[in-house]
Design an enzyme around this catalytic site. Sequence first.
Site, PDB file in Angstrom:
ATOM      1  N   ASP A   1       3.744 -14.774  11.916  1.00 32.34           N
ATOM      2  CA  ASP A   1       2.425 -15.230  11.469  1.00 32.34           C
ATOM      3  C   ASP A   1       1.425 -14.077  11.647  1.00 32.34           C
ATOM      4  O   ASP A   1       0.859 -13.883  12.714  1.00 32.34           O
ATOM      5  CB  ASP A   1       2.028 -16.449  12.322  1.00 32.34           C
TER       6      ASP A   1
ATOM      7  N   LYS B   1      -7.998  -1.273  10.974  1.00 31.28           N
ATOM      8  CA  LYS B   1      -7.284  -1.603   9.723  1.00 31.28           C
ATOM      9  C   LYS B   1      -6.093  -0.650   9.574  1.00 31.28           C
ATOM     10  O   LYS B   1      -4.991  -1.063   9.195  1.00 31.28           O
ATOM     11  CB  LYS B   1      -8.243  -1.478   8.534  1.00 31.28           C
TER      12      LYS B   1
ATOM     13  N   HIS C   1      -2.530  10.065   0.045  1.00 30.97           N
ATOM     14  CA  HIS C   1      -2.600   8.801  -0.699  1.00 30.97           C
ATOM     15  C   HIS C   1      -2.326   9.045  -2.169  1.00 30.97           C
ATOM     16  O   HIS C   1      -1.547   8.367  -2.802  1.00 30.97           O
ATOM     17  CB  HIS C   1      -4.025   8.243  -0.592  1.00 30.97           C
TER      18      HIS C   1
ATOM     19  N   GLU D   1       0.849  -1.204   0.000  1.00 29.15           N
ATOM     20  CA  GLU D   1       0.000   0.000   0.000  1.00 29.15           C
ATOM     21  C   GLU D   1       0.885   1.254   0.000  1.00 29.15           C
ATOM     22  O   GLU D   1       1.705   1.456   0.906  1.00 29.15           O
ATOM     23  CB  GLU D   1      -0.949  -0.012   1.202  1.00 29.15           C
TER      24      GLU D   1
HETATM   25  C1  MEV Z   1      -6.302   3.122   4.876  1.00 26.75           C
HETATM   26  O1  MEV Z   1      -5.441   2.070   4.487  1.00 26.75           O
HETATM   27  C2  MEV Z   1      -6.365   3.254   6.377  1.00 26.75           C
HETATM   28  C3  MEV Z   1      -7.353   4.310   6.927  1.00 26.75           C
HETATM   29  O2  MEV Z   1      -8.641   4.066   6.389  1.00 26.75           O
HETATM   30  C4  MEV Z   1      -7.331   4.166   8.423  1.00 26.75           C
HETATM   31  C5  MEV Z   1      -8.383   4.987   9.140  1.00 26.75           C
HETATM   32  O3  MEV Z   1      -9.447   5.294   8.558  1.00 26.75           O
HETATM   33  O4  MEV Z   1      -8.153   5.278  10.325  1.00 26.75           O
HETATM   34  C6  MEV Z   1      -6.957   5.680   6.487  1.00 26.75           C
END
Ligand code: MEV
Length: 433
Positions: A281, A265, A378, A88
């Site tokens: 792992d 995430k 991003h 990513e």
């Molecule tokens: C993207 O990979 C991760 C985010 O969505 C995390 C978040 O929303 O806190 C930017």
Amino acid sequence: MEDKSKKSLYNFTGFSKLNYLERLNKLKTNFVLSEEDVNFFKNGGIQTPDLGEKFVENLLGYFQIPMGVATNFCIDGQDYLIPMAVEETSIIAAASKTAKWVRENGEIKTEIIGTDIIGQIQFSKVKNFTEFEAAVLQQKDYLIGLANKEVAFGLVARGGGVTNLTVRELIRDDGLSMAVVHIYMNPCDAMGANIINQVCEFLKDPMQEFTGETVTMCILSNLVDSKLTKATVTINNIEKDLAYKIEEASRFAELDSYRAATNNKGVLNGIDPILIATGNDWRAVEAGVHAYAARAGKYSSITKWRVVGNKLVGELTAPLVVGTVGGVTTLHPAAKISLKMMQIKSAEHLSRIIASVGLVQNLGALKALTTVGIIEGHMKLHVKNLSLGAGATEKEMPFVVKKLEEILAITKRISLSNAVEVVKDFRKKTEIK
Ligand code: MEV
């Protein structure tokens, strides 16, 4: 003689502006990588199928994902370069940028809460739970001693081994009692999956004998709430408005499972790449983190940010059980290089770093989300990918990238179709000339 291990990893400012060979060279001259390590990366990693054959059946080859290094981390007063294996685009950039903010304005501290992993032995139906529990607990010391003597003796010699045993009752939907015996074990520097499974399977027969009940299955639990890692990030003298925005973003994830999933995430964006780079792992850690996030009966955030006076304080507590010996960790050259890069001294040491990077990654995401939004950062990094995706050649790249950056600055948005258009446009113009 110079103590290379004490050499500060600073200054790495401008590292991202170096080209590929310059970056490798900088790591070599700073004693982070050896000549051999540099050659490993330059030659494209593992060249033969031998290692893969050791791990999987029907090997075809290797799936390569980019491995980079996050800079600027100072954890518990020690500088680190963090190896991260991840595809990513913005993760390493965001981690490095946020770590710089923390380094210049605050600190990262960590602690380990507990030492033991958990194994489960299931008795799916017991006639009388009270009698079952009494029978197991009466033999508790004997069973622990036996497991340590016959199976976990290597761990005992290193200061670990089986430490405790508890009995739980679960009421089934037919009203009968299911009994589960938890075995607690300190795995030292191993992740401990194999050895805890061996201990549980070994204890199956003696337990069946003592209780007259039947074991259904034995396996470790990935919800290791008896061995947690905690990281705390403090930012001093933070701008009040920004601090409160980050606190509000945190409260959102604490209250709402939909947001918590995305928040977590983002935390795992910092955690998984180190797990992969060190040959750990990551599925086990992911499962543990999510289960821990739902421990109160509702899925929630594993991070929490609060304004405390003129500071912003964030915490992450999670089961981050990793190993630094055995399996891929010991055999994969990139995993060995990664551990060496961070000068990892123990599994707990690695776990502290992982928790810190997860929390910093979360901070970076919340800061971006509550200020400029996530698209800008991003997309800036994504421009090159889009240009390549649109088929731009090496010669066309600078023009296409520049044009896409202009579009991004104006529209705050950019897509592959923009890139395709820009490439087409460029080719038309150069054809006319
Ligand atoms: C993207 O990979 C991760 C985010 O969505 C995390 C978040 O929303 O806190 C930017």
